[in-house]
Design a protein around this motif. Sequence first.
Motif, PDB file in Angstrom:
ATOM      1  N   UNK A  10       0.832  -1.203   0.000  1.00 35.54           N
ATOM      2  CA  UNK A  10       0.000   0.000   0.000  1.00 35.54           C
ATOM      3  C   UNK A  10       0.871   1.261   0.000  1.00 35.54           C
ATOM      4  N   UNK A  11       2.058   1.167   0.557  1.00 35.72           N
ATOM      5  CA  UNK A  11       2.963   2.315   0.575  1.00 35.72           C
ATOM      6  C   UNK A  11       3.367   2.678  -0.845  1.00 35.72           C
ATOM      7  N   UNK A  12       3.619   1.679  -1.687  1.00 29.90           N
ATOM      8  CA  UNK A  12       3.970   1.958  -3.082  1.00 29.90           C
ATOM      9  C   UNK A  12       2.831   2.683  -3.789  1.00 29.90           C
ATOM     10  N   UNK A  13       1.609   2.261  -3.521  1.00 28.33           N
ATOM     11  CA  UNK A  13       0.448   2.931  -4.111  1.00 28.33           C
ATOM     12  C   UNK A  13       0.363   4.370  -3.629  1.00 28.33           C
ATOM     13  N   UNK A  14       0.638   4.591  -2.365  1.00 28.20           N
ATOM     14  CA  UNK A  14       0.602   5.951  -1.834  1.00 28.20           C
ATOM     15  C   UNK A  14       1.669   6.839  -2.474  1.00 28.20           C
ATOM     16  N   UNK A  15       2.810   6.267  -2.814  1.00 30.20           N
ATOM     17  CA  UNK A  15       3.871   7.050  -3.453  1.00 30.20           C
ATOM     18  C   UNK A  15       3.448   7.581  -4.812  1.00 30.20           C
ATOM     19  N   UNK A  16       2.585   6.849  -5.515  1.00 25.73           N
ATOM     20  CA  UNK A  16       2.154   7.290  -6.847  1.00 25.73           C
ATOM     21  C   UNK A  16       0.840   8.067  -6.826  1.00 25.73           C
ATOM     22  N   UNK A  17       0.214   8.169  -5.653  1.00 22.69           N
ATOM     23  CA  UNK A  17      -1.060   8.897  -5.573  1.00 22.69           C
ATOM     24  C   UNK A  17      -1.002  10.133  -4.679  1.00 22.69           C
ATOM     25  N   UNK A  18      -0.128  10.138  -3.697  1.00 21.42           N
ATOM     26  CA  UNK A  18      -0.050  11.257  -2.747  1.00 21.42           C
ATOM     27  C   UNK A  18       0.710  12.413  -3.357  1.00 21.42           C
ATOM     28  N   UNK A  52       6.723  12.257   5.998  1.00 23.94           N
ATOM     29  CA  UNK A  52       8.147  11.995   6.145  1.00 23.94           C
ATOM     30  C   UNK A  52       8.502  10.566   5.792  1.00 23.94           C
ATOM     31  N   UNK A  53       7.639   9.627   6.185  1.00 22.03           N
ATOM     32  CA  UNK A  53       7.866   8.227   5.854  1.00 22.03           C
ATOM     33  C   UNK A  53       7.816   8.023   4.341  1.00 22.03           C
ATOM     34  N   UNK A  54       6.832   8.655   3.678  1.00 17.28           N
ATOM     35  CA  UNK A  54       6.721   8.519   2.230  1.00 17.28           C
ATOM     36  C   UNK A  54       7.920   9.142   1.514  1.00 17.28           C
ATOM     37  N   UNK A  55       8.324  10.324   1.948  1.00 22.32           N
ATOM     38  CA  UNK A  55       9.478  10.981   1.330  1.00 22.32           C
ATOM     39  C   UNK A  55      10.753  10.172   1.555  1.00 22.32           C
ATOM     40  N   UNK A  56      10.917   9.642   2.745  1.00 21.61           N
ATOM     41  CA  UNK A  56      12.080   8.816   3.042  1.00 21.61           C
ATOM     42  C   UNK A  56      12.095   7.536   2.225  1.00 21.61           C
TER      43      UNK A  56
END
Length: 77
Positions: A10-18, A52-56
Amino acid sequence: MSDNPFFNSAILTELVTTRMPYGRYKGLKICDIPEPYLVWMSQKGFPKGKLGMLLGTMYEIKLNGLEYLLKPLKRNY
């Protein structure tokens, strides 16, 4: 994607949608933020919390040449 309990697809999906909520790249999807900006931000310190977690995470992906992992997801969003 994986049976690894430490992997969260789900984190990968958030990287392309957030989208970045502020700053020079406000409105740009996290996955599209240029690597030099992520490097700069890593030196200054990523913000607290989910952003911060997503950017990191994106920093680590770009640093290690793993952007190809996001290409299939980017096509869907």
